[in-house]
Every structure is written in structure tokens, then in C-alpha cells.
Design an enzyme around this catalytic site. Structure first.
Site, PDB file in Angstrom:
ATOM      1  N   GLU A 187     -17.396  65.839 -17.690  1.00 49.01           N
ATOM      2  CA  GLU A 187     -18.481  65.034 -17.106  1.00 49.01           C
ATOM      3  C   GLU A 187     -17.151  63.810 -15.983  1.00 49.01           C
ATOM      4  O   GLU A 187     -17.407  62.666 -16.474  1.00 49.01           O
ATOM      5  CB  GLU A 187     -19.024  63.933 -17.877  1.00 49.01           C
ATOM      6  N   GLU A 208     -23.868  71.097 -22.816  1.00 46.13           N
ATOM      7  CA  GLU A 208     -24.436  70.007 -23.342  1.00 46.13           C
ATOM      8  C   GLU A 208     -25.864  69.807 -23.133  1.00 46.13           C
ATOM      9  O   GLU A 208     -26.271  69.673 -21.794  1.00 46.13           O
ATOM     10  CB  GLU A 208     -23.735  68.480 -23.228  1.00 46.13           C
TER      11      GLU A 208
HETATM   12  C1  FCB Z   1     -22.531  62.996 -22.766  1.00 48.52           C
HETATM   13  C2  FCB Z   1     -20.927  63.114 -23.421  1.00 48.52           C
HETATM   14  C3  FCB Z   1     -21.256  63.213 -24.489  1.00 48.52           C
HETATM   15  C4  FCB Z   1     -22.243  62.495 -25.490  1.00 48.52           C
HETATM   16  C5  FCB Z   1     -23.583  63.005 -24.738  1.00 48.52           C
HETATM   17  C6  FCB Z   1     -24.691  62.280 -25.570  1.00 48.52           C
HETATM   18  O1  FCB Z   1     -22.483  62.241 -21.492  1.00 48.52           O
HETATM   19  O2  FCB Z   1     -20.309  64.253 -22.739  1.00 48.52           O
HETATM   20  O3  FCB Z   1     -19.764  63.045 -25.190  1.00 48.52           O
HETATM   21  O4  FCB Z   1     -21.793  61.126 -25.403  1.00 48.52           O
HETATM   22  O5  FCB Z   1     -23.501  62.539 -23.356  1.00 48.52           O
END
Ligand code: FCB
Length: 440
Positions: free
Chosen positions: A166, A351
Site C-alpha cells: 500500500e 487484502e
Molecule cells: C490495510 C493494511 C493492513 C490493515 C488493513 C485493515 O490498509 O494493509 O495492515 O491495517 O488495512
């Protein structure tokens, strides 16, 4: 859960994700101080000033945690290797740190889990933060050196490597909005970090290729951006926000350019000669990781300096984070990325998840909201595949309740509940439902 493994192509991977600082227990094993430790120790930054010193004590309990992944029938595990654990001052090797990741990767392989490594998931060594962190180009070189060191130790056994997690959060959320370490609110620092984090990715890719590594990529986050209303100002705000949040990184990596709508604000503050770095930044990758959580609605606010934005949560139901639940956004990004940027390149949902105020009642955690959330986002992933996107896996965020950065330990994303007094793990109903859905 309303899906099953057989709905997906052969070889599609189901897994869960975590990150080092959020679970390991940073006080153990000779890890060095990071900018997250000092950010958390400064009043007003983190709920209850909590930090990752103990977290889930995964450092000592990793065997139990990997058993949970194996017992759920997961195919792969996305984890990160902490720079400050391997090199406590960002430059000097800590053998105990390398030993830990060596054991961890072996333990994954023993359980039939494919290791998906992330090189940088946010805990910058303090010694490098002292020298300007991501505003300083030298940090990119130090990161490339770390890439060599950790790859020489575990690169023979990991299945895939992502350079940066990210970059938008590393640069914009942390240097412009001030919500994450180092907590700056400075457009010049932001412009530099926006570029240097891409350069760090590019330099790490160069080192990985020099070592013959395959399956190398990056993990980007995307936020579905909609106009607040049908005004021209809202349309303008969508174009600006989409450029800053959703296009800056993928355009640099896939095409070697930055979007004009974002350069409009950053150009005056970019490091000299940035154009010369774009070739290294845009070298080919083997996959793209997509992190997706929510949608925002934006409009123009000319009372604010550039980017003249006001952002609002969408109208739908919210998670414990206050994030709107909007599965169609995931489908639309996967399709858009394939169509506009990466074509047939393998995509992974690296994610996607939901925080909820979960409680253990009579030894069990009932979390129907999470079961529905996962099913709906996996269905959205399936629709993107049907529309032609080459999505090859889905990682739930997260395996465990953990240190949710500025929110401390309050927000619970896990499929497995963690009692932060006893560190006891309790698989939630969603864990059991996911296990049944992905059973062979
Ligand atoms: C993302 C992050 C991860 C976690 C999720 C909820 O932005 O990569 O570490 O905090 O959000």
C-alpha cells in the site's frame, strides 16, 4: 458461506494475510525501534497509545497460528518480513531476525502453505526515519540492500514476493493526512514520499531480478471513488481523488507516468530528476496485489488548498471501522485494472476484510456480518473473473485480530479472535464457514 472452491478456476488460491508489526511482538528477538513505536508513544496519534511491542506474540506462537491456517485448508499465507527485525538500524544485520524468518518459512512449507512474502509493511527502522525516511532517496537504496539480505536467506523457499504494501498509505496517509507514522502533514514531504516509495519498489525489483527471483510484484490499495452528487464540482473531485489514490502508483508501475491531475499539486515539490527514475519503476512485474475495503464519496471544497477535496463515507451499511460495505467496488477495480493497466497479468486480492466488535460467548464467536462480507466480496471476485480478469487468489485480512495501527487493538478484523489479556486464540464462526467453503 455462499461459495465453494469449485466455483473458481483450478489452482485458485485461498489464504489469509497478516503483517509483521501487527502480530509478531516487536520487543522480541533483537528488532530495532521503528517510526511506529515513536508515533504510538506520542499523545494523540494512536488509541490508548498502544503499540506492537507484544501484539499477538506470534514470534513465540507462530506454530499454533500456522496450524490454524493449515487446519482451515488454506493454500497460501501472506505475511511480511520486518526490516527492523532483520536490520535493527536499517543497515546492520541481526542474525536472530533472519533465523526467525527462516524458521517461519520452513514451518509454512511443512504445513503445505505457499509463502507470499511482503518486504515492507510499514515499520520503518528509526535510524532511517531520523534521516528523513521516505522523503530521503537514500532510504530506497537501504531498502534495496535489505531486499538482498532477506532474499539471500529465504528467497529459495518463498512462493511470491511483494515489494511494498500500500504505497498510498506509506506516502499520502502518513505524510499528507498525518494518520500513520511518521504523522506528517506536509505537501513537499508527501510528493517526495509518493515518488520514493515507487522508486524503492523499482530498486527492489532490480535486485530481485538480479537474483533470478520469479513471482515478484507489488500490493496496491484502491478506494472506490464516487461523486457526492451530480455537480461539476463532485465530478472534478472524483478525477482528482482517483488520480491521487487509485492511479498514481499503478500508472507509474504499469506505464511509467504519473497522472496529470495529481501532478497538478505535487509537481512543484517533486525531487529533482524524478523523470529519470520512471524506467526502473515501470519494469515488468509478475503479479499485482489488490487491497480493497470500501467506497468514498467526494466533492470539491474550494475553501481547502489543493486537492480542494471533501470526502464522505458512502450511504450503505458500515463496518466497525465506519467503512461502507460495497462489494461491487472490488469487482469494478479488478476489471478496470485488467482492462486499463495490466491486461492478463495475474491479479491477487491480497487484502479484503471487515472489522467487527466481536466477543467470545460460551467459548465461541458468532460473526454473521463477517461471513456475509466475505461471501459477497468473493462473489464480486468471481464476477470479475467471469468478465475476464485474471484473478488467481483471495487473501482474507486478517487471520488474527491484531494491532490495527492508529486504532490500536480495538478493531477486530480476524477470522480468529485474540484475547489480548491471555493471547488465547478462538476461531470465529467465519473461520469455520470459510473452511467448509474452501474444502476440497
Ligand atoms: C490495510 C493494511 C493492513 C490493515 C488493513 C485493515 O490498509 O494493509 O495492515 O491495517 O488495512
Amino acid at each position: 458461506m455462499h461459495f465453494k472452491r469449485s466455483d473458481f478456476p483450478d489452482g485458485f488460491l485461498f489464504g489469509a494475510a497478516t503483517a509483521a508489526y501487527q502480530i509478531e511482538g516487536h520487543q522480541f528477538g533483537g528488532a530495532g525501534p521503528t517510526h511506529w513505536d515513536t508515533f504510538a508513544a506520542t499523545p494523540g496519534n494512536v488509541l490508548r497509545a498502544e503499540n506492537g511491542a507484544l501484539a499477538c506474540d506470534h514470534y513465540h506462537r507462530f506454530a499454533e497460528d500456522l496450524d490454524l491456517l493449515r487446519d482451515a485448508g488454506m493454500d497460501a499465507y501472506r505475511f511480511s518480513t520486518s526490516w527492523a527485525r532483520v536490520m535493527p538500524d536499517g543497515r546492520t544485520v541481526n542474525p536472530a531476525g533472519l533465523d526467525f524468518y527462516d524458521r517461519l518459512v520452513d514451518a509454512m512449507l511443512e504445513r503445505g502453505l505457499k509463502p507470499f512474502q511482503t518486504l515492507y509493511h510499514w515499520e520503518l527502522p528509526s535510524a532511517l526515519a531520523d534521516q528523513g525516511g521516505w522523503t530521503n532517496r537514500d532510504t530506497c537504496v537501504a531498502f534495496a540492500d535489505f531486499t538482498d539480505v532477506i532474499t539471500d536467506r529465504i528467497g529459495d523457499r518463498v512462493h511470491a514476493i511483494a515489494t511494498i504494501n500500500e504505497p498510498w498509505c506509506v506516502a499520502y496517509l502518513s505524510h499528507f493526512l498525518g494518520h500513520h507514522a511518521p504523522g506528517l502533514r506536509d505537501i513537499r514531504a508527501t510528493a517526495r514520499a509518493m515518488h520514493h516509495i515507487n522508486l524503492a519498489h523499482g530498486m527492489a525489483m532490480t535486485r530481485l531480478r538480479a537474483r533470478g527471483m520469479q513471482n515478484c510484484g507489488v500490493v496496491l490499495n484502491f478506494d472506490h471513488t464516487a461523486p457526492l452528487d451530480d455537480s461539476a464540482g463532485a465530478a472534478q473531485a472524483v478525477a482528482t481523488w482517483d488520480a491521487i489514490m487509485n492511479r498514481w502508483f499503478i500508472e507509474a508501475i504499469a506505464k511509467g507516468t504519473y497522472p496529470a491531475e495529481a501532478l497538478a499539486g505535487f509537481a512543484a515539490h517533486m525531487p529533482a530528476g524524478w523523470q529519470d527514475d520512471m524506467a526502473e519503476i515501470s519494469q515488468p512485474v509478475d503479479f499485482l496485489g489488490v487491497n480493497y475495503y470500501t467506497r468514498h464519496q467526494v466533492t470539491t471544497d474550494m475553501a481547502q488548498p489543493w486537492p480542494h477535496l471533501a470526502s464522505h463515507d458512502g450511504p450503505g451499511a458500515k463496518t466497525q471501522m465506519g467503512w461502507e460495505i460495497y462489494p461491487d467496488g472490488l469487482q469494478s477495480f479488478l476489471t478496470r485494472l485488467a482492462d486499463d493497466y495490466v491486461g492478463d497479468l495475474p491479479l491477487f486480492v491480497t487484502e479484503n476484510g471487515i472489522a467487527w466488535d466481536d466477543h467470545v460467548v460460551n467459548g465461541a464467536v458468532d460473526d454473521p456480518e463477517r461471513i456475509r462480507f466475505i461471501a459477497d466480496h468473493i462473489a464480486a471476485t468471481g464476477r470479475a473473473i467471469a468478465a475476464g480478469a485474471n484473478v488467481q487468489g483471495f487473501f482474507y485480512w486478517s487471520l488474527l485480530d491484531n494491532y490495527e495501527w492508529a486504532f490500536g487493538y480495538e478493531k477486530r478484523f480476524g477470522m480468529v479472535h485474540v484475547d489480548f489479556d491471555t493471547l488465547k486464540r478462538t476461531p470465529k464462526a467465519s473461520y469455520h464457514a470459510f473452511k467448509s467453503a474452501i474444502a476440497r
